[in-house]
Design a protein around this motif. Structure first.
Motif: not given
Ligand code: SF4
Ligand code: SF4
Lengths: 298, 175
Positions: B45-59
């Motif tokens: 995920c391109e937004a994981m490193k800097l912005l802590e987005l974790e798509p698996h968590n969202i799912m």
């Protein structure tokens, strides 16, 4: 002679003029005719975050306009390209088709979806032999390619190349005389789509990629107005955000092809690139066509 | 603080979950129940490193029904829409599409959204494009307008009133 309905998209036609100028000029040089997609609007891609109905409608209305002209659409922006192709795919569904067709009546439009949607990279790739034949000033430098996320993914909708290992841009770079290579950050996002609400993160993403290329390549080629905006127009800020001095030439692929075909830099909008492209140009072009580096601010 | 910390007090909101599910089915996407939490989406995920987005968590959260928490969180606005998660998911789940629907839901509920997005939305509604042609500059610092460049006039909807009517109507409707 091939003829397309030309759809530059909002970002290109209201801000990234260098892309539009060079695309028009190079396509005409290659004998490809363009007609304006009259009455067109935003493709709706930026509104996906707000309401997917709007994206679907806006893309469908633009396709309907091309239907009226009976011409395939030629798109410059990967984001528009994906939105249009996605909308076309969704219009194959009965429910979406009847709902959107009903709304299109409000603008006296009828959707048929008979026309294809092409990104300019696809058009260049299909004309690669013609380009090769016409090269008069080979780009004798080493260039890196940036495709733009939406041109590759999702591959089942918008993809114009292998989503994990594309090669069309590199092949074109070779044909116009440049050396090229793959690099680890090649598929990294430019940060463009979140620039306005997360500027620091977006600029760092752009800066990291440029920093990785500096010293290893002579220039970066893009086919995406978001990528160009981040890597070229905002390169100085991107450098500041990662605490590094950046000074790396970034071009649209259209500009590079144009130069290789011997077109004057002015006609390719080269004075609109904000990255220090002189570094690459000085070896390539006659001085008269290169804006004097001493004119630069600071 | 990660999203999970925000949600420990949350309750499952079945209605919202069912709505998101129905919307996903309508746009031809798999529902998050198909996600088996492999984490492949998050690893790229391109937004994981800097912005802590974790798509698996969202799912996982959508699957469980912690929708309201997500809609109220800034995290859904960090996705750069690189579509890597959708491309790579072994289960053909598309976190990026789920995020679009969560954002659409936030807008429908009148939540605060990034100001540039509401501006773009306004601009498209009223004039058909995200912005009118800007004055840019050359490397030498000279101002350049679209009309200085011998480019044809910007294309806009021919009948703005009709265009606006349709868009206003669609904007009020749920996906
Ligand atoms: S890649 Fe797919 S299956 Fe794996 S965690 Fe992400 S959404 Fe779930
Ligand atoms: S589309 Fe969004 S959620 Fe998916 S990998 Fe890219 S940034 Fe992450």
């Amino acid at each position: 002679m091939a003829k397309y309905a030309f759809y530059p998209g909002c970002i290109v036609s209201t801000e990234q003029y260098g892309y539009e100028i060079s695309a028009r000029r190079v396509l005409s040089e290659l004998g490809i005719e363009l007609e304006e997609l009259e009455g067109s609007s935003c493709c709706g891609a930026p509104l996906r975050h707000v309401n997917l109905n709007l994206t679907q409608y806006l893309s469908a209305r633009n396709i309907a306009l091309a239907d009226e002209m009976g011409l395939d659409i030629l798109v410059l922006c990967p984001n528009c390209h994906l939105a249009l192709r996605d909308a076309k795919q969704k219009m194959e569904g009965k429910e979406v088709r009847s709902r959107i067709s009903e709304e299109l009546k409000g603008e006296d439009l009828t959707y048929q979806g008979n026309e294809n949607i092409y990104h300019i990279l696809e058009i260049f790739y299909d004309n690669i032999d013609e380009i090769k034949k016409r090269v008069v000033k080979p780009i004798e430098l080493k260039g890196a390619a940036h495709y733009g996320c939406h041109l590759l993914r999702p591959s089942e909708t918008g993809g114009v190349d292998n989503p994990e290992n594309p090669s069309k841009m590199e092949e074109i770079l070779k044909v116009i005389g440049a050396k090229t290579d793959r690099y680890p950050e090649r598929l990294n996002c430019c940060g463009g789509p979140i620039y306005f609400h997360k500027p620091d993160a977006a600029l760092s993403m752009a800066g990291d990629k440029i920093a990785a290329l500096q010293g290893k390549f002579d220039f970066l080629a893009t086919v995406c107005p978001y990528g160009q905006r981040m890597y070229d127009s905002k390169q100085e800020q991107a450098g500041k955000s990662i605490g590094q001095e950046l000074g790396f030439p970034v071009f649209y692929l259209t500009q590079l092809i144009g130069m290789a075909l011997g077109i004057d830099g002015k006609e390719l909008g080269l004075d609109l690139n904000l990255s220090p492209i002189e570094k690459a140009l000085s070896t390539l072009m006659a001085e008269s066509t290169v804006p004097d580096p001493d004119d630069e601010p600071e | 603080m990660t999203i999970t910390n925000l949600t420990t007090m949350g309750e499952s909101e079945e209605e919202l979950r069912d709505k998101i599910r129905a919307q996903l089915e309508r746009i031809g996407e798999n529902i998050p129940d198909m996600c088996y939490q492999c984490g492949k989406c998050t690893s790229g995920c391109e937004a994981m490193k800097l912005l802590e987005l974790e798509p698996h968590n969202i799912m996982a959260m959508v699957k469980t029904g912690f929708i309201e928490e997500l809609i109220n969180s800034e995290i859904i606005w960090t996705c750069v829409t690189c579509f890597k998660c959708k491309e790579r998911c072994p289960q053909k789940v598309a976190p990026v599409e789920v995020l679009f629907l969560l954002k659409n839901q936030a807008v429908a509920q009148g939540k605060e959204i990034p100001v540039n997005l509401s501006n773009m939305f306004q601009n498209v509604l009223t004039q058909g494009v995200v912005q009118m042609p800007l004055e840019t500059r050359t490397r030498a610092g000279e101002g350049v307008k679209r009309e200085d460049l011998n480019l044809p006039e910007l294309q806009l909807p021919k009948d703005p009133a009709k265009f606006q009517n349709v868009l206003m109507k669609l904007a009020m409707e749920e996906v």
